[in-house]
Design a protein around this motif. Structure first.
Motif, mmCIF file in Angstrom:
data_model
loop_
_atom_site.group_PDB
_atom_site.id
_atom_site.type_symbol
_atom_site.label_atom_id
_atom_site.label_comp_id
_atom_site.label_asym_id
_atom_site.label_seq_id
_atom_site.Cartn_x
_atom_site.Cartn_y
_atom_site.Cartn_z
ATOM 1 N N GLU A 52 0.819 -1.206 0.000
ATOM 2 C CA GLU A 52 0.000 0.000 0.000
ATOM 3 C C GLU A 52 0.856 1.262 0.000
ATOM 4 O OE1 GLU A 52 -3.707 2.051 2.359
ATOM 5 O OE2 GLU A 52 -3.391 -0.099 2.520
ATOM 6 N N ARG A 54 0.351 5.482 -1.335
ATOM 7 C CA ARG A 54 -0.511 6.504 -1.927
ATOM 8 C C ARG A 54 0.367 7.672 -2.376
ATOM 9 N NH1 ARG A 54 -3.647 5.479 3.003
ATOM 10 N NH2 ARG A 54 -3.004 7.525 3.746
ATOM 11 N N LYS A 70 -0.025 -1.561 7.785
ATOM 12 C CA LYS A 70 -0.056 -2.586 6.739
ATOM 13 C C LYS A 70 1.283 -3.321 6.593
ATOM 14 C CE LYS A 70 -4.189 -1.473 5.260
ATOM 15 N NZ LYS A 70 -5.291 -2.378 5.016
#
Length: 180
Positions: A52, A54, A70
């Motif tokens: 993950e 972003r 995560k």
């Protein structure tokens, strides 16, 4: 013990990723990866991973965010210690790297070294990172690496049964961007 390492990796990944994805209306797409590696005595090596990442931007900067909860080292108890005791993910859920577009030569692609501001464990400090960005479809394929000293961000050096990891953690990140 792995949490601090993982945080360092995430921070490094963030810094590296930011440099290559400095584009208007930037977003991360497809497969992403963050990996950190911490080492200690007698060949001790702890690796943590996440998929993950972003990415976003403003007119002047690019920001890469890695959710720390995560991160996975492959061992549940070690993950719990990393997240709860060292990274304190309930208080500090993300590692964020922000880089000025001018520092990475935006919008040009290529490879280089730059400095960005890494926010980790509630503290923001400058970090140097290496990056590479290649044109890929309507966006870019981005990779980067950084070495983060976890103690400089107020993270206790992980230790278990008298064995401690070194404070420097190597972080690598890869992701693709979509330029909208």
């Amino acid at each position: 013990m792995n949490r601090s390492l993982y945080v360092g990796l995430v921070a490094s990944a963030l810094t590296a990723g930011v440099a290559f994805t400095a584009h208007a209306k930037l977003s991360a797409t497809g497969t992403s990866s963050v990996e950190f590696k911490a080492t200690g005595p007698a060949g001790l090596s702890i690796v943590g991973k996440s998929s993950e990442v972003r990415a976003s931007d403003t007119a002047d900067s690019v920001t890469i965010v890695v959710p720390l909860a995560k991160l996975d080292t492959g061992i549940g108890l070690r993950n719990d210690h990393m997240r709860d005791k060292y990274l304190e993910t309930s208080k500090y859920p993300n590692a964020e790297l922000t880089v000025a577009k001018s520092a990475i030569g935006y919008p040009a692609v290529g490879a280089g070294e730059a400095t960005g501001q890494l926010k980790l464990h509630g503290q923001t400090k400058p970090v140097k990172f290496k990056y590479e960005a290649k044109k890929s479809g309507t966006g870019h394929a981005v990779s980067g690496t950084v070495r983060v000293n976890m103690t400089e961000f107020g993270i206790e050096k992980p230790s278990y049964m008298g064995l401690s990891v070194k404070p420097d953690v190597d972080v690598a990140v890869t992701f693709n961007t979509a330029d909208q």
